[in-house]
Design a protein around this motif. Structure first.
Motif, mmCIF file in Angstrom:
data_model
loop_
_atom_site.group_PDB
_atom_site.id
_atom_site.type_symbol
_atom_site.label_atom_id
_atom_site.label_comp_id
_atom_site.label_asym_id
_atom_site.label_seq_id
_atom_site.Cartn_x
_atom_site.Cartn_y
_atom_site.Cartn_z
ATOM 1 N N LEU A 39 27.615 89.277 36.080
ATOM 2 C CA LEU A 39 27.404 88.016 35.681
ATOM 3 C C LEU A 39 26.311 87.984 34.781
ATOM 4 C CD1 LEU A 39 27.911 85.914 39.211
ATOM 5 C CD2 LEU A 39 29.624 86.042 37.090
ATOM 6 N N THR A 141 27.436 79.343 35.369
ATOM 7 C CA THR A 141 27.962 79.614 36.688
ATOM 8 C C THR A 141 26.845 79.359 37.784
ATOM 9 O OG1 THR A 141 29.216 81.430 35.799
ATOM 10 C CG2 THR A 141 28.619 81.700 38.180
ATOM 11 N N MET A 187 31.494 80.849 44.066
ATOM 12 C CA MET A 187 31.145 81.035 42.810
ATOM 13 C C MET A 187 31.632 79.650 42.086
ATOM 14 S SD MET A 187 31.245 84.077 39.687
ATOM 15 C CE MET A 187 33.073 84.346 40.163
ATOM 16 N N VAL A 189 31.976 77.130 38.361
ATOM 17 C CA VAL A 189 31.712 77.394 36.952
ATOM 18 C C VAL A 189 32.048 75.746 36.514
ATOM 19 C CG1 VAL A 189 32.505 78.170 34.712
ATOM 20 C CG2 VAL A 189 32.522 79.688 36.752
#
Length: 193
Positions: A39, A141, A187, A189
């Motif tokens: 990431l 993120t 996760m 976003v």
């Protein structure tokens, strides 16, 4: 398929030994670390926030994926464990270690948003969640771990995890995915505005 990371940052070996010596058992799981490195690599010149330095294993993984122009801010309440991270990683000009309560830091921070926020402690995850999410840049993120039952969870903590997941998945400004992997990850976003 074997999902053991093939490239482990050199500093992680020393940090693991230091964690054992210090009796610190909450270090970043290496599969989570490998995801952090990937990431971080997606954000050339990115701004990265880690809430919960611990002894620095997560920071080591992040730094291993970061470009030379990227910057990491890592916040930790326990100065003794963060001191291990500072000793091992502090010479890297891309990282700034902040000692103090993560919740207070989140409340006081008034700078630019971050491209990646890794919340590996209570503040930014179970407390101050909205503030941590406010600091995620458009297209950025937010990652949390330790969502699968862990040894030492306090009584009633599982209900807190279920509530946290429902809250995050109910947000319209983030797209989320649960990952039944490592210690249990989510996760999110931020939708591009």
């Amino acid at each position: 398929m074997d999902d053991t990371p093939s490239r482990i940052p050199a500093a992680v070996t020393d940090l693991r030994a230091a964690a054992r010596d210090a009796g610190f058992t909450m270090s970043c799981e290496e599969r989570t670390g490998s995801l952090l490195a990937v990431l971080a690599a997606t954000r050339p010149a990115g701004r990265i926030l880690e809430l919960g330095t611990g002894v620095g294993e997560g920071a080591a993984w992040l730094l291993s994926g970061m470009s030379p122009a990227a910057r990491l801010v890592s916040v930790e309440l326990d100065s003794a464990v963060q001191g291990i991270a500072r000793a091992e990683l502090g010479a890297d000009p891309r990282v700034t270690f902040v000692g103090g309560d993560g919740g207070a830091w989140l409340e006081e921070y008034d700078g630019e948003p971050f491209d990646l926020v890794f919340a590996d402690t209570w503040p930014g995850k179970f407390t101050h969640l909205d503030r941590a999410l406010d600091l995620v840049a458009s297209g950025g993120t937010y990652l949390i771990d330790d969502l699968d039952p862990q040894p030492g969870w306090p009584e009633g903590h599982e209900a807190s995890v279920v509530g946290l997941l429902a809250e995050l998945e109910g947000r319209k400004d983030f797209r989320t995915v649960r990952l039944a992997w490592a210690s249990g990850l989510l996760m999110a976003v931020r939708a591009v505005s």
